[in-house]
Design a protein around this motif. Structure first.
Motif, mmCIF file in Angstrom:
data_model
loop_
_atom_site.group_PDB
_atom_site.id
_atom_site.type_symbol
_atom_site.label_atom_id
_atom_site.label_comp_id
_atom_site.label_asym_id
_atom_site.label_seq_id
_atom_site.Cartn_x
_atom_site.Cartn_y
_atom_site.Cartn_z
ATOM 1 N N ILE A 45 36.987 49.555 30.128
ATOM 2 C CA ILE A 45 38.356 49.179 29.760
ATOM 3 C C ILE A 45 39.016 48.488 30.943
ATOM 4 N N ASP A 46 39.594 47.333 30.702
ATOM 5 C CA ASP A 46 40.271 46.571 31.753
ATOM 6 C C ASP A 46 41.686 47.109 31.939
ATOM 7 N N ILE A 47 41.946 47.708 33.110
ATOM 8 C CA ILE A 47 43.281 48.266 33.367
ATOM 9 C C ILE A 47 44.013 47.474 34.450
ATOM 10 N N SER A 48 43.494 46.283 34.766
ATOM 11 C CA SER A 48 44.061 45.510 35.880
ATOM 12 C C SER A 48 45.500 45.073 35.632
ATOM 13 N N ASP A 49 45.918 45.025 34.356
ATOM 14 C CA ASP A 49 47.290 44.605 34.050
ATOM 15 C C ASP A 49 48.257 45.775 33.949
ATOM 16 N N PRO A 51 50.879 48.396 35.092
ATOM 17 C CA PRO A 51 51.841 48.269 36.195
ATOM 18 C C PRO A 51 51.440 49.041 37.448
ATOM 19 N N TYR A 52 50.931 50.264 37.286
ATOM 20 C CA TYR A 52 50.581 51.064 38.471
ATOM 21 C C TYR A 52 49.384 50.485 39.204
ATOM 22 N N VAL A 53 48.466 49.838 38.459
ATOM 23 C CA VAL A 53 47.300 49.206 39.092
ATOM 24 C C VAL A 53 47.738 47.950 39.845
#
Length: 211
Positions: A45-49, A51-53
């Motif tokens: 799962i792409d979590i790069s977007d 806010p905390y990342v």
């Protein structure tokens, strides 16, 4: 590497963020999920977007510069999108937030930077006199891959009290000589996970954290 090449290369082995998952200590992913990702059964799962990342990614450079000011006894270097591989088990790799040299002793070390939002008292407790288990596994992995002598983890804990932002900065130093047994245990589990389950395309038994 450019960022795309770096992201692609990370699929071909075990990185620091995978270490806790293999031991069943990642609260967000199981070892089965990780096996499915490494064997191409599903995409991570792409979590790069999130806010905390994004905050952590953009804050890293500034926190590294603050570390240089606060700890002039270390020479600090960093290169983006770099992968260091274990000299023997090349499927074990590390991408470091910073590399350190103790100017007095010449010893090599690792700088790891974490930012986190403290939303509950339970989260704050995880940082009391120690670092959370999943981050501990990560730095053990980096010590194993690099062979370096120590890690300093710089943590910025962020509290939001009704719109008032408070920041607390903590530094944790871990010496390799103090955690050799833990490094050995983690390394054995990672090698088993890769060689016995990923390479042989065999689903591992589910590992859950102790209650």
């Amino acid at each position: 590497m450019n960022k795309e090449e770096w992201l692609e290369e990370r699929k071909n082995g075990i990185g620091g963020s995978d270490a806790a998952t293999i031991l069943g200590l990642n609260p967000y992913k199981t070892n089965i999920d990780l096996w499915e990702e490494k064997t191409g059964r599903k995409e991570a799962i792409d979590i790069s977007d999130k806010p905390y990342v994004k905050y952590g990614t953009e804050a890293e450079e500034h926190l590294r510069e603050l570390f240089k000011l606060d700890f002039p006894q270390y020479e600090v270097s960093h290169q983006e999108n770099t992968i260091i591989k274990h000299p023997i088990h090349t499927f074990l790799f590390a991408s470091l937030d910073g590399q350190l040299v103790d100017k007095e002793t010449g010893e090599l070390g690792i700088l790891e930077i974490k930012t986190t939002n403290i939303l509950q008292s339970m989260q704050k407790e995880k940082w009391k006199e120690k670092i959370p288990d999943n981050y501990y596994c990560q730095v053990l992995h980096y010590l194993n891959v690099t062979g370096y002598s120590f890690v300093i983890l710089k943590a910025q804990l962020k509290y939001d009290y009704d719109g008032e932002i408070r920041l607390e900065t903590k530094h944790y130093k871990i010496l390799r000589k103090d955690v050799e047994e833990d490094i050995k245990m983690l390394s054995e589990k990672e090698i088993e996970f890769w060689n016995e389950y990923v390479v042989k395309d065999k689903m591992p038994p589910l590992v859950l954290p102790e209650i």
